[in-house]
Design a protein around this motif. Sequence first.
Motif, mmCIF file in Angstrom:
data_model
loop_
_atom_site.group_PDB
_atom_site.id
_atom_site.type_symbol
_atom_site.label_atom_id
_atom_site.label_comp_id
_atom_site.label_asym_id
_atom_site.label_seq_id
_atom_site.Cartn_x
_atom_site.Cartn_y
_atom_site.Cartn_z
ATOM 1 N N GLU A 1 0.734 -1.296 0.052
ATOM 2 C CA GLU A 1 -0.064 -0.050 0.104
ATOM 3 C C GLU A 1 0.851 1.278 -0.063
ATOM 4 O OE1 GLU A 1 -2.639 -0.226 3.396
ATOM 5 O OE2 GLU A 1 -3.598 -1.819 2.491
ATOM 6 N N TRP A 2 1.804 1.022 0.725
ATOM 7 C CA TRP A 2 2.786 2.409 0.881
ATOM 8 C C TRP A 2 3.406 2.524 -0.633
ATOM 9 C CZ3 TRP A 2 8.256 2.707 0.455
ATOM 10 C CH2 TRP A 2 8.755 3.857 0.822
ATOM 11 N N MET A 3 3.914 1.686 -1.133
ATOM 12 C CA MET A 3 4.634 1.579 -2.466
ATOM 13 C C MET A 3 3.635 2.300 -3.265
ATOM 14 S SD MET A 3 7.781 0.936 -2.390
ATOM 15 C CE MET A 3 8.305 0.786 -3.808
ATOM 16 N N GLU A 4 2.417 1.780 -3.504
ATOM 17 C CA GLU A 4 1.438 2.333 -4.347
ATOM 18 C C GLU A 4 1.243 3.817 -4.222
ATOM 19 O OE1 GLU A 4 -2.053 0.054 -3.784
ATOM 20 O OE2 GLU A 4 -1.096 -1.820 -4.635
ATOM 21 N N VAL B 1 3.453 5.721 -2.688
ATOM 22 C CA VAL B 1 4.844 6.651 -3.104
ATOM 23 C C VAL B 1 5.078 6.569 -4.665
ATOM 24 C CG1 VAL B 1 7.184 6.464 -2.756
ATOM 25 C CG2 VAL B 1 5.782 6.261 -0.728
ATOM 26 N N MET B 2 4.808 5.606 -5.476
ATOM 27 C CA MET B 2 5.091 5.429 -6.465
ATOM 28 C C MET B 2 4.038 6.286 -7.622
ATOM 29 S SD MET B 2 7.736 3.803 -6.504
ATOM 30 C CE MET B 2 8.305 3.603 -7.991
ATOM 31 N N GLN B 3 3.204 6.770 -7.345
ATOM 32 C CA GLN B 3 2.145 7.456 -8.148
ATOM 33 C C GLN B 3 3.009 8.762 -8.635
ATOM 34 O OE1 GLN B 3 -1.304 8.625 -5.901
ATOM 35 N NE2 GLN B 3 -2.080 6.410 -5.978
ATOM 36 N N PRO B 4 2.623 9.052 -9.879
ATOM 37 C CA PRO B 4 3.328 10.399 -10.310
ATOM 38 C C PRO B 4 3.157 11.477 -9.530
ATOM 39 C CG PRO B 4 1.835 9.385 -11.941
ATOM 40 C CD PRO B 4 1.645 8.369 -10.709
ATOM 41 N N LYS B 5 3.905 12.375 -9.345
ATOM 42 C CA LYS B 5 3.726 13.795 -8.549
ATOM 43 C C LYS B 5 2.670 14.598 -9.405
ATOM 44 C CE LYS B 5 6.973 13.806 -5.325
ATOM 45 N NZ LYS B 5 6.796 14.095 -4.082
#
Length: 72
Positions: A17-20, A22-26
């Motif tokens: 969940e954390w990786m999903e 964090v990995m979203q585009p800014k």
Amino acid sequence: MIDKRTPIIYAVNIMQEWMEEVMQPKVKISDVARMAGVSIATVSRVLNDKGKVREATRNEVYMAMRKLNYRI
């Protein structure tokens, strides 16, 4: 009986969940402006609480920020 792997599985799920997240585009200020239908300068005025911005426009910017999950 509790499976000994349960804490590990839970930790892996939390990490995924954390990786999903964090990995979203800014999300950029230009993305907010495009969604709200205003200029980048208007979004900047709303964010910095400077200058004159109509209340309806300010609300549109805030709604766009929420929808895009914009982080300050």
